[in-house]
Scaffold this motif. Structure first.
Motif, PDB file in Angstrom:
ATOM      1  N   HIS A 199       0.809  -1.208   0.000  1.00  0.00           N
ATOM      2  CA  HIS A 199       0.000   0.000   0.000  1.00  0.00           C
ATOM      3  C   HIS A 199       0.842   1.258   0.000  1.00  0.00           C
ATOM      4  O   HIS A 199       0.443   2.281  -0.552  1.00  0.00           O
ATOM      5  CB  HIS A 199      -1.031  -0.041   1.126  1.00  0.00           C
ATOM      6  N   LEU A 304     -12.909   2.362  -8.901  1.00  0.00           N
ATOM      7  CA  LEU A 304     -12.663   1.690  -7.616  1.00  0.00           C
ATOM      8  C   LEU A 304     -12.427   2.748  -6.542  1.00  0.00           C
ATOM      9  O   LEU A 304     -11.457   3.488  -6.596  1.00  0.00           O
ATOM     10  CB  LEU A 304     -11.416   0.787  -7.713  1.00  0.00           C
ATOM     11  N   ARG A 306     -11.551   2.676  -2.879  1.00  0.00           N
ATOM     12  CA  ARG A 306     -11.152   1.828  -1.738  1.00  0.00           C
ATOM     13  C   ARG A 306     -11.572   2.562  -0.472  1.00  0.00           C
ATOM     14  O   ARG A 306     -10.988   3.593  -0.141  1.00  0.00           O
ATOM     15  CB  ARG A 306      -9.630   1.654  -1.705  1.00  0.00           C
ATOM     16  N   ARG A 342     -16.323   0.437  -3.239  1.00  0.00           N
ATOM     17  CA  ARG A 342     -16.052  -0.920  -2.765  1.00  0.00           C
ATOM     18  C   ARG A 342     -16.288  -0.990  -1.267  1.00  0.00           C
ATOM     19  O   ARG A 342     -15.831  -0.121  -0.526  1.00  0.00           O
ATOM     20  CB  ARG A 342     -14.598  -1.303  -3.081  1.00  0.00           C
ATOM     21  N   LYS A 350      -4.393  -4.366   4.812  1.00  0.00           N
ATOM     22  CA  LYS A 350      -5.115  -3.157   5.190  1.00  0.00           C
ATOM     23  C   LYS A 350      -5.729  -3.421   6.554  1.00  0.00           C
ATOM     24  O   LYS A 350      -6.795  -3.995   6.654  1.00  0.00           O
ATOM     25  CB  LYS A 350      -6.218  -2.855   4.170  1.00  0.00           C
ATOM     26  N   GLY A 460      -9.451  -7.515 -10.055  1.00  0.00           N
ATOM     27  CA  GLY A 460      -8.417  -6.951  -9.174  1.00  0.00           C
ATOM     28  C   GLY A 460      -7.140  -7.758  -9.348  1.00  0.00           C
ATOM     29  O   GLY A 460      -6.938  -8.778  -8.692  1.00  0.00           O
ATOM     30  N   ASN A 462      -4.087  -7.183  -8.562  1.00  0.00           N
ATOM     31  CA  ASN A 462      -3.069  -7.218  -7.494  1.00  0.00           C
ATOM     32  C   ASN A 462      -3.217  -8.504  -6.687  1.00  0.00           C
ATOM     33  O   ASN A 462      -2.244  -9.214  -6.421  1.00  0.00           O
ATOM     34  CB  ASN A 462      -3.220  -6.017  -6.549  1.00  0.00           C
ATOM     35  N   ASP A 463      -4.461  -8.775  -6.289  1.00  0.00           N
ATOM     36  CA  ASP A 463      -4.673 -10.000  -5.520  1.00  0.00           C
ATOM     37  C   ASP A 463      -4.771 -11.222  -6.422  1.00  0.00           C
ATOM     38  O   ASP A 463      -4.352 -12.307  -6.039  1.00  0.00           O
ATOM     39  CB  ASP A 463      -5.948  -9.873  -4.661  1.00  0.00           C
TER      40      ASP A 463
HETATM   41  C1  PEP Z   1      -6.598  -5.715  -6.391  1.00  0.00           C
HETATM   42  O1  PEP Z   1      -6.463  -6.655  -5.600  1.00  0.00           O
HETATM   43  O2  PEP Z   1      -6.175  -5.744  -7.575  1.00  0.00           O
HETATM   44  C2  PEP Z   1      -7.244  -4.463  -5.978  1.00  0.00           C
HETATM   45  C3  PEP Z   1      -7.508  -3.523  -6.848  1.00  0.00           C
HETATM   46  O3  PEP Z   1      -7.529  -4.314  -4.666  1.00  0.00           O
HETATM   47  P1  PEP Z   1      -6.471  -3.948  -3.523  1.00  0.00           P
HETATM   48  O4  PEP Z   1      -5.188  -3.536  -4.187  1.00  0.00           O
HETATM   49  O5  PEP Z   1      -7.092  -2.862  -2.737  1.00  0.00           O
HETATM   50  O6  PEP Z   1      -6.359  -5.226  -2.760  1.00  0.00           O
END
Ligand code: PEP
Ligand code: MG
Length: 582
Positions: A199, A304, A306, A342, A350, A460, A462-463
């Protein structure tokens, strides 16, 4: 700079290029509260006063803990409130306090030092304990110690004696640390720990601040006041560089400035490919600062929002009213463009100090899993969002969903909440679109079933990358294995896009992949027509789109899916990113 890196080898530290740009300036070191304490001697006559300071601090924090406990009991439940009983029992433990008083009196040291030594003693004792439950109690002891020290010392600012903006260095920077820093006081972030998707990295990119993270041994190589070059493009820093290198980097900065000015010329042109095929280019936001940039760069909406950052910053659950105020501001300012809000994605990276410590928080009792159990909290957030929809266009997005029952339960809960609000006489947007993040492979695989249950999805990455490849997105030891271009990830994305198309449902992409201009032809070629990116990436993606036709993008995607390794795909995308001529 390649040759230069060797020439000045000793002064160069390599890390992860987490946020682009180049900065130069003096460095200040961000330390946790424990490292701000020095053991200072006191006179006999000061002993009584120091003991009274601790007693007052204890009274303060007892009250604060009880307030937090009551709030959590009401909002979440008695089980979670219990964690604060452990804190209270430590602070009320006469033995714990007596030892602190004794240290002040016998060692003749200030209250802060006595608290620190007490924590260190407990750390040592607990480090020898085998039982994992008891071992975790050290977190409670540290928590209490931090609260005591914060009460004794007042809120701490960074130890920064310089008037001009500085480079902030630290072991790691949490989302909270990063947000607390004022943008106009900071040139760049550099850390020993943390990766490209942490983050801190995402926030640095959102703030347009260069960041180089994951530099092993960083803090032993620099001192407060050292002059540094931070190269967020190459992922390196240079400590006390020679004059000629500083001049060279001034030129780099100048080039970056010119490039920014050129990019700014694209602000009002619509997002479209070279042959005029339009797409939606929205912004990811986490706070009102991001919103400003989203507006400045004329995002086609918020893809998005957050919502967890304000909770993390406040270290508590915001009330429905507080949430409503925030969501209303965003929705009103973006109107008539859409805002996808979201629901809370707490846990993993987080964190709000609520649940019990877990061994594997990314896979644990978090996010939607937690809020489907603690429904009143989710309901209060849904109500706040629904009420805000009176002021513009809203979509609701649920994170960290991994199975169809969860999807159905979320839809039921949202519909119930809608009915409840209407029964109260509230007027708001009809049939607010409900969607889920596709960020767990299970849901990406089941995309065709999923599309029947929701109005839209957002990928998403990233995850999705983290869970598909089993690589912690925040761990620099394995960051080389975090490969967004892994074929498995690309196949999953394709599956979701195809499912969306077959069912006429909108599919957007909101992970960091979407904001990488080099990836644009591939993602567009895979069929994505809705991108949500960090506000700072909007113009770069727009620029990348103007270099490629729809036909060429499809060809890029087809060829990439035929390749074998992420490296091969990356090289191919680099080569394809040169302007196409038609
Ligand atoms: C992701 O996981 O791609 C996403 C956009 O959410 P975050 O980065 O907040 O987990
Ligand atoms: Mg995610």
């Amino acid at each position: 700079m390649g040759g230069r890196e060797k020439e000045f080898g000793e002064n160069v530290l390599k890390g992860i290029a987490a946020s682009p740009g180049v900065a130069m300036g003096k460095v200040c070191i961000h330390k946790d509260i424990f490292s701000h304490i020095t053991v200072l001697p006191i006179e006999d006559q000061e002993i009584g006063n120091e003991i009274r300071r601790v007693q007052r601090a204890v009274e303060d924090i007892e009250e604060a803990i009880r307030n937090d406990q009551e709030m959590i009991r009401k909002k979440i439940g008695p089980k979670e409130a219990e964690i604060f009983s452990a804190h209270l029992s430590i602070i009320e433990d006469s033995h714990y306090l007596a030892e602190i008083f004794e240290r002040i009196a016998t060692q003749k040291i200030k209250a802060e030092a006595a608290v620190l030594l007490q924590i260190r003693k407990y750390e040592e004792v607990f480090s020898k304990v085998e039982n994992p439950y008891l071992k975790d109690r050290i977190l409670d002891i540290r928590d209490i110690g931090t609260r005591l020290l914060e009460s004794l010392m007042g809120p701490l600012d960074f130890d920064c004696p310089f008037q001009e903006p500085v480079i902030i260095a630290g072991l790691e920077l949490t989302a909270k640390d990063t947000l607390r820093l004022k943008k106009d006081r900071v040139w760049a972030f550099i850390t020993e720990q943390g990766g490209k998707e942490s983050h801190a990295a995402i926030l640095a990119r959102a703030m347009g601040i260069p960041a180089v993270l994951g530099m092993e041994g960083l803090l032993s190589r620099i001192e407060k006041g050292d002059f540094l070059i931070v190269d967020g493009n190459l992922g390196l820093i240079v400590v006390n560089p020679p004059e000629e290198m500083i001049q060279e980097y001034h030129q780099v900065q100048e080039k970056i400035k010119i490039r920014r000015e050129n990019l700014h010329l694209l602000i009002s042109s619509p997002a479209a490919t070279l042959d005029g095929c339009p797409f939606k280019l929205m912004a990811n936001i986490g706070n009102l600062l991001d919103l400003e940039y989203a507006l400045r760069y004329q995002a086609d909406g918020i893809g998005l929002f957050r919502t967890e950052l304000p909770f993390i910053m406040g270290e508590r659950f915001l009330s429905e009213e507080e949430q409503f105020d925030l969501y209303r501001t965003v929705v009103e300012k973006m109107n008539p463009k859409e805002v996808t809000i979201r629901t809370l994605d707490l846990g993993g990276d987080k964190f709000l100090k609520i649940p019990h410590p877990e061994r594997n928080p990314f896979l644990g009792y978090r996010s939607t899993r937690f809020f489907l159990k603690e429904k009143s909290l989710l309901r209060s957030q849904l109500m706040a969002i629904m009420k805000a929809s009176r002021y513009g266009k809203v979509k609701i997005l649920f994170p960290m969903v991994c199975d169809m029952d969860e999807v159905r339960n979320l839809v039921i809960l949202a519909k119930e909440t809608e009915r409840e609000l209407r029964a109260r006489g509230e007027d708001f947007q009809k049939d607010i679109p409900l969607g889920v993040m596709v960020e767990v492979p299970s849901l990406a695989i089941l995309a065709h079933k999923l599309m029947k249950e929701v109005d839209f999805v957002s990928i998403g990455t990233n995850d999705l990358v983290q869970f598909t490849l089993a690589v912690d997105r925040d761990n620099d030891l394995v960051s080389h294995l975090y490969q967004p271009l892994h074929l498995s990830v690309l196949y999953l994305i394709r599956n979701v896009v195809d499912a969306g198309r077959a069912h006429g449902k909108s599919v957007s992409i909101c992970g960091e992949m979407a904001g990488n201009p080099i990836f644009f032809p591939l993602l567009f070629g895979l069929g994505l027509r809705e991108f949500s990116v960090s506000p700072m990436a909007i113009l770069e993606v727009k620029e990348a789109a103007k270099k490629v036709s729809e036909k060429k993008a499809c060809e890029v995607a087809r060829k990439a899916l035929d390749m074998d390794s992420p490296r091969e795909i990356a090289q191919f995308l680099e080569a394809s990113s040169l302007s196409e001529r038609i």
